[in-house]
Motif scaffolding. Structure first.
Motif, PDB file in Angstrom:
ATOM      1  N   ASP A  36       0.871  -1.170   0.000  1.00  0.00           N
ATOM      2  CA  ASP A  36       0.000   0.000   0.000  1.00  0.00           C
ATOM      3  C   ASP A  36       0.913   1.227   0.000  1.00  0.00           C
ATOM      4  N   ALA A  76       0.311   4.352  -0.455  1.00  0.00           N
ATOM      5  CA  ALA A  76      -0.194   5.514   0.288  1.00  0.00           C
ATOM      6  C   ALA A  76       0.159   5.375   1.773  1.00  0.00           C
ATOM      7  N   PRO A  86       6.418  12.215  -3.299  1.00  0.00           N
ATOM      8  CA  PRO A  86       5.736  10.924  -3.422  1.00  0.00           C
ATOM      9  C   PRO A  86       6.723   9.762  -3.544  1.00  0.00           C
ATOM     10  N   GLN A 105       3.834   5.899   2.165  1.00  0.00           N
ATOM     11  CA  GLN A 105       4.131   7.333   2.089  1.00  0.00           C
ATOM     12  C   GLN A 105       3.920   7.995   3.449  1.00  0.00           C
TER      13      GLN A 105
END
Length: 118
Positions: free
Chosen positions: A7, A9, A30, A12
């Protein structure tokens, strides 16, 4: 049990928090896959400490859904790099590590990006 997709995200968010501990107030770009190598799951990003130039870094991540053992033990890889740092062997600088909550949330570490061929 097979590995599950990372994942990015969630990775991050963890990278943001971890790199803020290295450079408070930094801005993290990112997280994107790093192409070329075949060693673990590897991402790249950069972070910019306040008043400084961006620093490119690499995130080495254990596969999600699998126990981080043997070749998947990225925190062991970080320990080896740290042990080699004071020797003549050229290694990247390990900046930080996150233990995750294996196997669902994989551990990872952040190291300096070094130009070169794989």
């Amino acid at each position: 049990m097979p590995a599950t997709p990372i994942d990015t995200a969630e990775l991050q968010v963890r990278a943001d928090g971890l790199l803020a501990g290295v450079a408070p107030g930094c801005r993290v770009d990112p997280v994107t896959p790093l192409q070329g190598g075949t060693s673990s799951i590897t991402y790249k990003t950069s972070f910019t400490p306040p008043g400084s130039e961006p620093r490119k870094v690499v995130l080495k991540v254990a596969p999600a859904g699998l126990d981080p053992v043997r070749n998947r033990d990225v925190l062991r890889q970080a320990r080896v790099l740290r042990a080699l740092a004071p020797t003549p062997v050229p290694v990247p600088l390990v900046l930080a590590e996150h233990g995750g909550a294996p196997p669902e949330i994989p551990p990872f570490f952040v190291r300096s990006f070094e130009d070169g061929d794989c």
